[in-house]
Design a protein around this motif. Structure first.
Motif, PDB file in Angstrom:
ATOM      1  N   LEU A 232      31.652  45.407 101.385  1.00  0.00           N
ATOM      2  CA  LEU A 232      31.858  46.795 101.838  1.00  0.00           C
ATOM      3  C   LEU A 232      33.322  47.190 101.704  1.00  0.00           C
ATOM      4  N   GLN A 233      33.552  48.450 101.385  1.00  0.00           N
ATOM      5  CA  GLN A 233      34.900  49.004 101.466  1.00  0.00           C
ATOM      6  C   GLN A 233      34.810  50.324 102.220  1.00  0.00           C
ATOM      7  N   LEU A 234      35.921  51.026 102.361  1.00  0.00           N
ATOM      8  CA  LEU A 234      35.937  52.160 103.291  1.00  0.00           C
ATOM      9  C   LEU A 234      34.830  53.177 103.011  1.00  0.00           C
ATOM     10  N   ASP A 235      34.660  53.521 101.750  1.00  0.00           N
ATOM     11  CA  ASP A 235      33.724  54.602 101.419  1.00  0.00           C
ATOM     12  C   ASP A 235      32.282  54.156 101.231  1.00  0.00           C
ATOM     13  N   GLY A 236      32.008  52.850 101.288  1.00  0.00           N
ATOM     14  CA  GLY A 236      30.631  52.395 101.107  1.00  0.00           C
ATOM     15  C   GLY A 236      30.582  50.973 100.585  1.00  0.00           C
ATOM     16  N   THR A 237      29.522  50.651  99.845  1.00  0.00           N
ATOM     17  CA  THR A 237      29.408  49.281  99.341  1.00  0.00           C
ATOM     18  C   THR A 237      30.302  49.124  98.108  1.00  0.00           C
ATOM     19  N   THR A 238      30.767  47.904  97.903  1.00  0.00           N
ATOM     20  CA  THR A 238      31.612  47.675  96.721  1.00  0.00           C
ATOM     21  C   THR A 238      30.820  47.948  95.443  1.00  0.00           C
ATOM     22  N   GLU A 239      29.544  47.739  95.515  1.00  0.00           N
ATOM     23  CA  GLU A 239      28.704  47.986  94.337  1.00  0.00           C
ATOM     24  C   GLU A 239      28.680  49.479  93.997  1.00  0.00           C
ATOM     25  N   ASP A 240      28.589  50.318  95.027  1.00  0.00           N
ATOM     26  CA  ASP A 240      28.523  51.767  94.792  1.00  0.00           C
ATOM     27  C   ASP A 240      29.876  52.374  94.425  1.00  0.00           C
ATOM     28  N   ILE A 241      30.953  51.891  95.061  1.00  0.00           N
ATOM     29  CA  ILE A 241      32.260  52.539  94.885  1.00  0.00           C
ATOM     30  C   ILE A 241      32.936  52.099  93.596  1.00  0.00           C
ATOM     31  N   LEU A 242      33.096  50.809  93.416  1.00  0.00           N
ATOM     32  CA  LEU A 242      33.649  50.287  92.157  1.00  0.00           C
ATOM     33  C   LEU A 242      33.157  48.855  92.033  1.00  0.00           C
ATOM     34  N   ASN A 243      32.168  48.672  91.190  1.00  0.00           N
ATOM     35  CA  ASN A 243      31.462  47.392  91.120  1.00  0.00           C
ATOM     36  C   ASN A 243      32.395  46.251  90.711  1.00  0.00           C
ATOM     37  N   LEU A 244      32.456  45.228  91.536  1.00  0.00           N
ATOM     38  CA  LEU A 244      33.354  44.099  91.285  1.00  0.00           C
ATOM     39  C   LEU A 244      32.776  43.112  90.279  1.00  0.00           C
ATOM     40  N   GLY A 245      31.493  43.213  89.998  1.00  0.00           N
ATOM     41  CA  GLY A 245      30.865  42.205  89.145  1.00  0.00           C
ATOM     42  C   GLY A 245      30.784  40.887  89.881  1.00  0.00           C
ATOM     43  N   ASP A 246      30.769  39.810  89.126  1.00  0.00           N
ATOM     44  CA  ASP A 246      30.685  38.478  89.739  1.00  0.00           C
ATOM     45  C   ASP A 246      32.095  37.972  90.046  1.00  0.00           C
ATOM     46  N   MET A 247      32.439  37.908  91.336  1.00  0.00           N
ATOM     47  CA  MET A 247      33.809  37.552  91.709  1.00  0.00           C
ATOM     48  C   MET A 247      34.153  36.118  91.331  1.00  0.00           C
ATOM     49  N   VAL A 248      33.166  35.239  91.410  1.00  0.00           N
ATOM     50  CA  VAL A 248      33.428  33.840  91.045  1.00  0.00           C
ATOM     51  C   VAL A 248      33.740  33.752  89.552  1.00  0.00           C
ATOM     52  N   ASP A 249      32.901  34.379  88.748  1.00  0.00           N
ATOM     53  CA  ASP A 249      33.131  34.365  87.299  1.00  0.00           C
ATOM     54  C   ASP A 249      34.485  34.983  86.952  1.00  0.00           C
ATOM     55  N   LYS A 250      34.790  36.085  87.638  1.00  0.00           N
ATOM     56  CA  LYS A 250      36.038  36.796  87.316  1.00  0.00           C
ATOM     57  C   LYS A 250      37.251  35.897  87.564  1.00  0.00           C
ATOM     58  N   PHE A 251      37.359  35.353  88.784  1.00  0.00           N
ATOM     59  CA  PHE A 251      38.534  34.525  89.078  1.00  0.00           C
ATOM     60  C   PHE A 251      38.526  33.255  88.226  1.00  0.00           C
ATOM     61  N   ALA A 252      37.340  32.714  87.977  1.00  0.00           N
ATOM     62  CA  ALA A 252      37.266  31.507  87.137  1.00  0.00           C
ATOM     63  C   ALA A 252      37.770  31.813  85.729  1.00  0.00           C
ATOM     64  N   SER A 253      37.432  33.009  85.245  1.00  0.00           N
ATOM     65  CA  SER A 253      37.856  33.360  83.888  1.00  0.00           C
ATOM     66  C   SER A 253      39.367  33.572  83.800  1.00  0.00           C
ATOM     67  N   PHE A 254      40.001  33.802  84.940  1.00  0.00           N
ATOM     68  CA  PHE A 254      41.464  33.910  84.965  1.00  0.00           C
ATOM     69  C   PHE A 254      42.117  32.527  85.066  1.00  0.00           C
ATOM     70  N   GLY A 255      41.299  31.504  85.112  1.00  0.00           N
ATOM     71  CA  GLY A 255      41.836  30.141  85.115  1.00  0.00           C
ATOM     72  C   GLY A 255      41.944  29.517  86.489  1.00  0.00           C
ATOM     73  N   CYS A 256      41.327  30.150  87.497  1.00  0.00           N
ATOM     74  CA  CYS A 256      41.403  29.605  88.854  1.00  0.00           C
ATOM     75  C   CYS A 256      40.198  28.703  89.128  1.00  0.00           C
ATOM     76  N   HIS A 257      40.435  27.641  89.911  1.00  0.00           N
ATOM     77  CA  HIS A 257      39.328  26.826  90.427  1.00  0.00           C
ATOM     78  C   HIS A 257      38.638  27.678  91.488  1.00  0.00           C
ATOM     79  N   THR A 258      37.392  28.063  91.236  1.00  0.00           N
ATOM     80  CA  THR A 258      36.764  29.063  92.102  1.00  0.00           C
ATOM     81  C   THR A 258      35.424  28.581  92.631  1.00  0.00           C
TER      82      THR A 258
END
Lengths: 321, 280
Positions: B178-204
């Motif tokens: 959730l974020q202030l205006d609603g769900t993260t999916e509705d406001i600005l979809n984050l996608g898969d957070m694990v995949d995203k940080f992992a793709s940046f080279g982080c152990h996630t």
């Protein structure tokens, strides 16, 4: 403050960026807290020698100015003393909130260096031509805004910063500056050196405009007008003693800056005078316009950043007495 | 503290945080409730700190980049003895040492000033990098909000942390969806957070952010992972443990309420605390 003005003025054989880098390297040899950051402009800032000598304390962040300023704040939080560089517009207006919150509001100890002030951005054109960098930062409480005029003043500034804590912005010419001061001159933040004494009008300038102000004073002298020249090398804190004193003594004021007069040195001096000593005043500088591409000489004429314009404005200010 | 004791500590933090809000009648309740267990593990077990010497140079540090969760941190710090519990009732009052958003100059134990979202990512990177330069073995912990990951600066920092091999940086993402205006999916979809940080080279990894043992295990694994920063995505519920806050779903970022409306939630939290104390 103990400075000596040279008898004749000529361009330094050494670039400002080399003096900046050499001074920092010399300091870093004795102080293991000094570190530098850049945003993929190491080749431009001239700091390669620092990267070579202190690889563990030199970080090229890549093209991410916002992160670079935040990293600088974090480094400060664990006692490091970071110097972060980018071209002036990207070191200031692009990262205003990061400088405001992570650095200044959090009272971290960060030095930000912005190169190619105003028209010296020349061939990089309007997108890279900061007429607003100092103005963007001016309303950040307690920040210090510095524009050194020559290599002597620059070296003094960098060495002096070793004994300070706060957020300091250095508006740095990369290329060769006109030498104004004798080596060994000492200055004080918030104190404007009197480069030339005079009685009829006072010209207040910094950076590349200081030499134009001196040339204008020479021209005015030929016409029997006695012009004082003050070097307001810190726009903030501004010298709230010498400036009103000379305004009172001369009765007419001209500011000269390589920056928009709106939010710049002209605005700062006008504020100071309005509060302390209202005086007829004119402002030489960019008159609320955007930058554009061209040679530095073309642009100096295009935006009237010349001794000729200072002479004209000096007479206009005197006429308002 | 062992896992059972950490459960008690977490519920104590929850109770004290809710009392802060009850006294005030408004505040960022949801995002404070979702990080209670993480704060308990950090301050109850993981962090090398000294409440009597908050400025101890060689200490572990926490940057709560989602600075609006300050009230949960304040409760944690008070319970650890950084300042008296009574001070918690001054939250947001004029002249307080406890402002709505974290301020390192005002509150003993707060390591970084935050509130402008995204910036804590970079300052945490700077602290971790500074510790590497100084050859300190101390850790830097960072709590990001999921909505905060809308900010580009978060991803600048992720790329930087990975490139600089900041394995002394452990990042939590409070994934409460959730974020202030609603769900993260509705406001600005984050996608898969694990995949995203992992793709940046982080152990996630992703864990239940309200499971103390799972958080402990994730931190241990993060510390054993060398050469890259670690990201622990905390699967959380915004307002967890606070019925008043949960009743406002999905608009529970900032609540305004009559103090009496919070009484039931505090009572429930106190009952939960008593229960886990018995188990401990």
């Amino acid at each position: 403050m103990s400075y000596t003005i040279r008898n004749t003025f000529e361009k330094s054989a050494v670039e400002m960026r080399k003096v900046y880098t050499d001074t920092l390297i010399d300091m870093a040899r004795k102080n293991d807290k000094i570190c530098i950051l850049d945003a993929d402009l190491v080749g431009s800032s001239g700091t390669k020698a620092f990267f070579k000598e202190f690889p563990e304390r030199a970080i090229d962040c890549g093209i991410q100015e916002a992160n670079m300023i935040g990293v600088a704040a974090g480094l400060s939080a664990v006692g490091m003393v970071p110097y972060a560089h980018s071209f002036a517009p990207f070191a200031t207006r692009r990262v205003l909130d990061q400088i405001f919150i992570s650095c200044a509001y959090a009272k971290n100890n960060v030095r930000i260096v912005g190169t190619d002030p105003g028209v010296t951005a020349a061939y990089n054109g309007g997108t890279h031509m900061p007429f607003e960098d100092m103005g963007c930062l001016m309303s950040i409480p307690q920040i210090t805004l510095i524009e050194p005029a020559d290599t002597v003043q620059l070296e003094w500034v960098i060495r002096e910063l070793e004994n300070t804590h706060g957020v300091y912005y250095i508006r740095l010419l990369r290329k060769n500056a006109m030498e104004i001061y004798e080596p060994g001159s000492k200055f004080e933040f918030g104190k404007a050196p009197v480069v030339r004494d005079g009685n009829d009008v006072v010209i207040i300038a910094s950076g590349i405009m200081l030499h134009e102000a001196i040339k204008a004073a020479d021209e005015l002298q030929k016409e029997g007008i006695s012009a004082a020249v003050l070097n307001a090398f810190t726009w903030k804190p501004l010298d709230n003693e010498t400036i009103p004193a000379y305004a009172k003594k001369c009765g007419a004021v001209v500011t000269a800056e390589n920056h928009n007069v709106v939010g710049g040195l002209g605005s700062a001096v006008a504020h100071c005078l309005a509060m302390n000593c209202p005086t007829p005043m004119e402002m030489v500088g960019v008159q609320d316009e955007f930058g554009e591409v061209g040679t530095e000489d073309f642009l100096r004429n295009r935006f009237n950043l010349t001794a000729t314009e200072i002479v004209k404005k000096a007479k206009a200010a005197i006429a308002k007495k | 503290m062992n896992t059972k004791e950490l459960r008690v500590f977490a519920e104590e933090i929850r109770v004290e945080t809710l009392k802060e809000f009850m006294n005030l009648g408004f505040g960022h309740v949801g995002g404070s409730m979702s990080i209670v267990e993480t704060l308990a593990v950090l301050y109850g077990k993981e962090m090398h700190i000294d409440p009597k010497n908050p400025q101890m140079e060689d200490r572990d540090r926490l940057v709560i980049s989602k600075g609006h969760a300050g009230p949960a941190l304040y409760a944690t710090l008070a319970l650890k003895g950084y300042f008296p519990l009574e001070v918690l009732l001054t939250l947001n009052q004029g002249g307080t040492i406890l402002p709505s958003h974290c301020d390192r100059l005002k509150t003993p134990g707060v390591d970084m000033t935050t509130g402008s979202l995204g910036q804590g990512m970079s300052t945490a990177c700077g602290i971790a990098l500074g510790n590497k330069i100084k050859k300190s073995d101390k850790y830097t912990y960072l709590i990001l909000g999921d909505g905060e990951c809308n900010e580009g600066q978060v991803w600048e920092g992720a790329m930087f942390a990975s490139h600089q091999k900041l394995d002394n940086l452990i990042i939590f993402v409070d994934y409460n969806k959730l974020q202030l205006d609603g769900t993260t999916e509705d406001i600005l979809n984050l996608g898969d957070m694990v995949d995203k940080f992992a793709s940046f080279g982080c152990h996630t990894v992703k864990v239940n952010g309200h499971d103390i043992a799972a958080i402990e295990e994730a931190i241990t694994n993060a510390k054993n992972t060398k050469g890259v920063p670690s990201v622990i995505v905390l699967d959380t519920i915004k307002g967890n443990g606070c019925p008043l806050c949960l009743s406002q779903f999905p608009n529970n970022h900032h609540l305004k309420f009559k103090p009496e409306d919070m009484v039931e939630s505090v009572k429930l939290a106190e009952e939960t605390l008593a229960k886990v104390k018995e188990e401990a």
